[in-house]
Design an enzyme around this catalytic site. Sequence first.
Site, PDB file in Angstrom:
ATOM      1  N   PRO A   7      96.695  53.435  12.037  1.00  0.00           N
ATOM      2  CA  PRO A   7      97.809  53.606  11.100  1.00  0.00           C
ATOM      3  C   PRO A   7      98.360  55.028  11.081  1.00  0.00           C
ATOM      4  O   PRO A   7      99.518  55.247  10.733  1.00  0.00           O
ATOM      5  CB  PRO A   7      97.197  53.245   9.741  1.00  0.00           C
ATOM      6  CG  PRO A   7      96.022  52.385  10.066  1.00  0.00           C
ATOM      7  CD  PRO A   7      95.496  52.911  11.363  1.00  0.00           C
ATOM      8  N   GLU A  35      85.831  48.382  10.201  1.00  0.00           N
ATOM      9  CA  GLU A  35      86.576  49.352   9.389  1.00  0.00           C
ATOM     10  C   GLU A  35      87.156  50.491  10.223  1.00  0.00           C
ATOM     11  O   GLU A  35      87.754  51.415   9.688  1.00  0.00           O
ATOM     12  CB  GLU A  35      85.657  49.944   8.304  1.00  0.00           C
ATOM     13  CG  GLU A  35      85.356  48.990   7.158  1.00  0.00           C
ATOM     14  CD  GLU A  35      86.603  48.610   6.380  1.00  0.00           C
ATOM     15  OE1 GLU A  35      87.376  49.517   6.011  1.00  0.00           O
ATOM     16  OE2 GLU A  35      86.811  47.406   6.127  1.00  0.00           O
ATOM     17  N   ARG A  61     107.989  45.581  30.164  1.00  0.00           N
ATOM     18  CA  ARG A  61     109.420  45.400  30.361  1.00  0.00           C
ATOM     19  C   ARG A  61     110.063  46.572  31.098  1.00  0.00           C
ATOM     20  O   ARG A  61     111.126  46.425  31.706  1.00  0.00           O
ATOM     21  CB  ARG A  61     110.106  45.206  29.010  1.00  0.00           C
ATOM     22  CG  ARG A  61     109.662  43.947  28.286  1.00  0.00           C
ATOM     23  CD  ARG A  61     110.258  43.858  26.887  1.00  0.00           C
ATOM     24  NE  ARG A  61     111.711  43.851  26.919  1.00  0.00           N
ATOM     25  CZ  ARG A  61     112.453  42.797  27.213  1.00  0.00           C
ATOM     26  NH1 ARG A  61     111.875  41.655  27.520  1.00  0.00           N
ATOM     27  NH2 ARG A  61     113.773  42.868  27.204  1.00  0.00           N
ATOM     28  N   ASP A 114     118.738  46.189  25.517  1.00  0.00           N
ATOM     29  CA  ASP A 114     118.083  45.525  24.405  1.00  0.00           C
ATOM     30  C   ASP A 114     118.229  46.299  23.103  1.00  0.00           C
ATOM     31  O   ASP A 114     118.389  47.519  23.081  1.00  0.00           O
ATOM     32  CB  ASP A 114     116.579  45.357  24.690  1.00  0.00           C
ATOM     33  CG  ASP A 114     116.289  44.094  25.471  1.00  0.00           C
ATOM     34  OD1 ASP A 114     117.166  43.214  25.523  1.00  0.00           O
ATOM     35  OD2 ASP A 114     115.183  43.997  26.031  1.00  0.00           O
TER      36      ASP A 114
END
Length: 226
Positions: free
Chosen positions: A86, A114, A152, A167
């Site tokens: 995160p 965790e 991609r 895109d």
Amino acid sequence: MKITILSLFPEFFKSMLETSMLKRAVEKGVIELELVNIRDFGEGKHKVVDDKPFGGGPGMLMKPEPVIKAIDSVRTDDSHVIFFSPGGELLRAKKCERLAKTHKHLILLCGHYEGIDQRIIDLAVDEEISIGDYVLTSGMIPALVLLDGTLRFLEDGVGNSDSVYGDTFHLNEGLKGPQYTRPAVFNELEVPKVLQSGNHKEIALWRKKAGAERTLKREQIKTRMA
């Protein structure tokens, strides 16, 4: 490009090898995909890979010894080790493109439980990446997201390379506008006349305007939710 995924559950990724663009990319030699089970490097008879955190707290953390051994078993001078966290840089299309263009070997480290001991990050991780402000049960889904997004931008990674650079999110001007295909009328909803006109200049202008409107709407929603 070679991509190595380190996980406690490498079988999670095997279905991807049997379907979709990833299967074709592997068959064509666009990527070489390697799956490594971190538990193979676990300690003792039971292959222990986790322990309680110092200072207390819920859950278990992945231990440094087996994870570092797993990384060292596949790392070369060309390797770039990514851990999904995160606290990492938010994954965007430009990041996927840079990874595809600048690295020969990506090692994707999937955390479980965790999380992992900080010393693994300090000693062996080159970059932390996040796919959004939410918590998942492991780094396996983020690894798939990065793998698919990076593929991609590799040569022959997709059927039509021109579509990649047009895109949504790769374009500096923001989102694409809405897109349509046949039939021209469906459930009384008709494709905008300009898209049926064959006037490429007018179509380009309409698409740019429609994309700008979608981008503005998205930004307004984000502002309200902040």
